[in-house]
Design a protein around this motif. Structure first.
Motif, mmCIF file in Angstrom:
data_model
loop_
_atom_site.group_PDB
_atom_site.id
_atom_site.type_symbol
_atom_site.label_atom_id
_atom_site.label_comp_id
_atom_site.label_asym_id
_atom_site.label_seq_id
_atom_site.Cartn_x
_atom_site.Cartn_y
_atom_site.Cartn_z
ATOM 1 N N GLN A 73 0.816 -1.225 0.018
ATOM 2 C CA GLN A 73 0.171 0.042 0.003
ATOM 3 C C GLN A 73 0.902 1.109 -0.057
ATOM 4 O O GLN A 73 0.452 2.262 -0.401
ATOM 5 C CB GLN A 73 -0.887 0.107 1.130
ATOM 6 N N TRP A 74 2.141 1.172 0.435
ATOM 7 C CA TRP A 74 3.095 2.301 0.375
ATOM 8 C C TRP A 74 3.089 2.739 -0.971
ATOM 9 O O TRP A 74 3.296 3.831 -1.450
ATOM 10 C CB TRP A 74 4.372 2.084 1.068
ATOM 11 N N ALA A 76 0.883 2.854 -3.545
ATOM 12 C CA ALA A 76 -0.573 3.831 -3.883
ATOM 13 C C ALA A 76 -0.177 5.078 -3.109
ATOM 14 O O ALA A 76 -0.481 6.139 -3.549
ATOM 15 C CB ALA A 76 -1.784 3.182 -3.161
ATOM 16 N N PHE A 77 0.246 4.834 -1.956
ATOM 17 C CA PHE A 77 0.496 6.212 -0.966
ATOM 18 C C PHE A 77 1.689 7.270 -1.814
ATOM 19 O O PHE A 77 1.537 8.318 -2.019
ATOM 20 C CB PHE A 77 0.944 5.974 0.068
ATOM 21 N N ILE A 80 0.198 9.246 -5.120
ATOM 22 C CA ILE A 80 -0.662 10.311 -4.896
ATOM 23 C C ILE A 80 0.349 11.350 -4.510
ATOM 24 O O ILE A 80 -0.187 12.493 -4.337
ATOM 25 C CB ILE A 80 -1.890 9.867 -4.123
ATOM 26 N N ILE A 86 -3.685 12.444 0.770
ATOM 27 C CA ILE A 86 -4.265 11.522 1.418
ATOM 28 C C ILE A 86 -5.847 12.025 1.533
ATOM 29 O O ILE A 86 -6.838 11.521 1.160
ATOM 30 C CB ILE A 86 -3.905 11.058 2.616
ATOM 31 N N LYS A 89 -7.466 13.282 -2.438
ATOM 32 C CA LYS A 89 -7.643 12.185 -3.398
ATOM 33 C C LYS A 89 -8.669 11.202 -3.457
ATOM 34 O O LYS A 89 -8.353 10.378 -2.716
ATOM 35 C CB LYS A 89 -6.246 11.835 -3.861
ATOM 36 N N SER A 91 -9.626 8.877 -5.305
ATOM 37 C CA SER A 91 -9.183 7.729 -5.658
ATOM 38 C C SER A 91 -8.374 6.910 -4.864
ATOM 39 O O SER A 91 -8.143 5.869 -4.723
ATOM 40 C CB SER A 91 -8.261 8.093 -6.918
ATOM 41 N N TYR A 92 -7.563 7.702 -3.828
ATOM 42 C CA TYR A 92 -6.613 7.255 -2.809
ATOM 43 C C TYR A 92 -7.527 6.394 -1.818
ATOM 44 O O TYR A 92 -7.287 5.080 -1.368
ATOM 45 C CB TYR A 92 -5.842 7.790 -2.419
ATOM 46 N N ALA A 93 -8.543 7.087 -1.378
ATOM 47 C CA ALA A 93 -9.661 6.839 -0.433
ATOM 48 C C ALA A 93 -10.284 5.559 -1.130
ATOM 49 O O ALA A 93 -10.495 4.182 -0.229
ATOM 50 C CB ALA A 93 -10.488 7.949 0.024
ATOM 51 N N PHE A 95 -9.339 3.390 -3.500
ATOM 52 C CA PHE A 95 -8.307 2.211 -3.415
ATOM 53 C C PHE A 95 -8.026 1.548 -2.154
ATOM 54 O O PHE A 95 -7.975 0.448 -1.787
ATOM 55 C CB PHE A 95 -6.879 2.628 -4.066
ATOM 56 N N MET A 96 -7.908 2.342 -1.038
ATOM 57 C CA MET A 96 -7.640 1.873 0.082
ATOM 58 C C MET A 96 -8.741 1.107 0.803
ATOM 59 O O MET A 96 -8.630 0.153 1.458
ATOM 60 C CB MET A 96 -7.090 2.892 1.347
#
Length: 161
Positions: A73-74, A76-77, A80, A86, A89, A91-93, A95-96
């Motif tokens: 997951q780092w 994806a972090f 962005i 965080i 975005k 899209s990040y939320a 994805f997580m």
């Protein structure tokens, strides 16, 4: 994503416990001392508290990298831009929400830790041993120790959420 410093500290601490077993005279300690050119007298003259504190500090530095190799997951972090992105975005939320705990197991982290030991620690230790004119026993004892440490460290870090 937040760094779990407690997980990193416990993973770093595990290297001392593994070392107490691995380098015990009944396991590899006697062979390691012979292959390293050390004697009981030389070992007694060392400042062991300082050595253990520095070993723990260096192991903690290693955990800082192991976390990025075991927790996917780092990635994806990083994509962005990290930090405040965080909150901005969606899209990040999303994805997580879908993948936030994917592959966050001891087994998965141990696998990546093992690969790190095999493909990073072993070649580095072997290269140094070649130039120091150390034996293959020395190489395998030391790289085996670090491969096991990376395996356990990776498992702890990846599984501890």
């Amino acid at each position: 994503m937040n760094i779990n410093f407690l997980a990193l500290f416990v993973a770093a601490l595990s290297t001392l416990f593994i070392g107490f077993i691995w380098y015990n005279p009944k396991v590899f300690g006697t062979i390691w001392m012979k292959e390293s050119g050390l004697t009981e007298e030389k070992m007694k003259g060392a400042k062991m508290p300082v050595i253990f504190i520095m070993a723990l500090f260096f192991a903690f530095l290693i955990t800082m990298i192991i976390q990025f190799l075991t927790i996917h997951q780092w990635g994806a972090f990083g994509m962005i831009g990290g930090g405040n992105a965080i909150d901005t975005k969606p899209s990040y939320a999303a994805f997580m929400a879908d993948y936030g705990t994917a592959f966050r197991t001891f087994k998965h982290g141990a696998f990546h830790g093992f690969l790190t030991g095999l493909f990073l620690a072993f070649p580095m230790i072997a290269t140094n041993a070649l130039f120091k004119r150390k034996s293959w026993k020395y190489t395998f004892i030391n790289s085996g120790y670090w491969t096991i440490c990376f395996t356990i460290m990776g498992g702890i870090i990846c599984a501890w959420q």
